[in-house]
Design a protein around this motif. Sequence first.
Motif, PDB file in Angstrom:
ATOM      1  N   ILE A  97      49.649  52.538  28.676  1.00 14.24           N
ATOM      2  CA  ILE A  97      50.573  52.329  27.567  1.00 14.24           C
ATOM      3  C   ILE A  97      51.732  51.457  28.034  1.00 14.24           C
ATOM      4  CG2 ILE A  97      52.204  53.493  26.021  1.00 14.24           C
ATOM      5  CD1 ILE A  97      50.323  55.903  26.057  1.00 14.24           C
ATOM      6  N   VAL A 120      55.735  49.997  22.912  1.00 16.12           N
ATOM      7  CA  VAL A 120      56.020  51.173  22.085  1.00 16.12           C
ATOM      8  C   VAL A 120      57.365  51.001  21.389  1.00 16.12           C
ATOM      9  CG1 VAL A 120      56.508  53.646  22.102  1.00 16.12           C
ATOM     10  CG2 VAL A 120      54.622  52.752  23.470  1.00 16.12           C
ATOM     11  N   TRP A 143      52.959  58.963  23.189  1.00 17.79           N
ATOM     12  CA  TRP A 143      53.362  57.564  23.344  1.00 17.79           C
ATOM     13  C   TRP A 143      53.821  57.249  24.761  1.00 17.79           C
ATOM     14  CZ3 TRP A 143      51.390  55.014  19.661  1.00 17.79           C
ATOM     15  CH2 TRP A 143      51.359  55.506  18.361  1.00 17.79           C
ATOM     16  N   CYS A 182      51.679  66.968  19.771  1.00 18.67           N
ATOM     17  CA  CYS A 182      51.197  65.607  20.009  1.00 18.67           C
ATOM     18  C   CYS A 182      49.754  65.528  19.522  1.00 18.67           C
ATOM     19  CB  CYS A 182      51.312  65.219  21.480  1.00 18.67           C
ATOM     20  SG  CYS A 182      50.356  66.259  22.578  1.00 18.67           S
ATOM     21  N   GLY A 219      52.201  54.124  14.394  1.00 18.04           N
ATOM     22  CA  GLY A 219      52.650  53.489  15.621  1.00 18.04           C
ATOM     23  C   GLY A 219      51.768  52.369  16.100  1.00 18.04           C
ATOM     24  N   PRO A 242      49.691  50.668  21.333  1.00 16.47           N
ATOM     25  CA  PRO A 242      50.610  50.178  22.355  1.00 16.47           C
ATOM     26  C   PRO A 242      49.964  49.936  23.718  1.00 16.47           C
ATOM     27  CG  PRO A 242      50.766  52.540  22.274  1.00 16.47           C
ATOM     28  CD  PRO A 242      49.684  52.149  21.298  1.00 16.47           C
TER      29      PRO A 242
END
Length: 308
Positions: free
Chosen positions: A14, A19, A145, A170, A238, A241
Amino acid sequence: MQAPAQAPKLSAPIDLQRVRSLFSRPQRVAPADFLRREIAARMFDRLGLVKIAPQRLIDAGCGTGADLPLLQKTYPAAQILGVDAALPMLQAAQKPAGRGSSLNQLISKLLPAKAGVDLLCADFADLPLAHLSTDLVWSNLALHWHPQPDRVFAEWRRVLRVNGLLMFSCLGPDSLRELRAAFADADLAEHTLPFVDMHDFGDQLVEAGFATPVLDMETITVTYDTAQALLADVRALGGNPLATVPRGLMGRRRWQRMLAALERGRRADGKLALTFEVIYGHAFRPQARMTSSGEAIIRFDLPRKGPK
């Protein structure tokens, strides 16, 4: 930050800067807030079973601050710190709609100076806070994230006081499975996050020094009339990422192949389904058993003297 005993575990490649960029426009992620609100309500149901009276609590990954008024209502005497790495999200949280009702703001003014809501722009794996300074860490749909959740857990334990509570939610590995399968029909690139398994989170919590972590999960299915509506919600959640994601356009032929794969998954009622595996976890910071130099701490109570 106190690092975990083992080398950090990379949950996925990530890109944290990406992000922040994906969450730099609050209006872009607002359409998916229905899922965040639903998960927050279920977290608050669980929180109601725990008897705590925090003096300070952290909302780690607070976004535009939608959970802050609920936390303030639940713990009106506490100092509440909303933390997010995306500054535009915090700027949105400063607006009246993000900070709650006028009644909540009036309550903050009437309470002691340390009560109320403050906002802090920071990575929640590297908090500019003192050791043992917080009674509750709350985090709603933010942990997935971060590429190193074990370091996040270590940092959250560092700032928690003894017997302080961590509560988080999550997404788990079964999330977005329909979209993942559709993209697999189109190309070999990863278009969705490889979310961490609940049992791995449990192991990481123990390694970070939390006591008796409790984790459970449930599956939530959201249905859509069109693929475009489904994809819009995924982007609002989102997006992607991953540092490995191709930066160029996918190409019309492969995109159409992905859409066709999605359409083949329509249910008997004609709807397109999207699965979310939601993981809930809570754990406490226990009394230390070792000193910083590695010496064991042994506690015992002296016998009380009876009346003469």
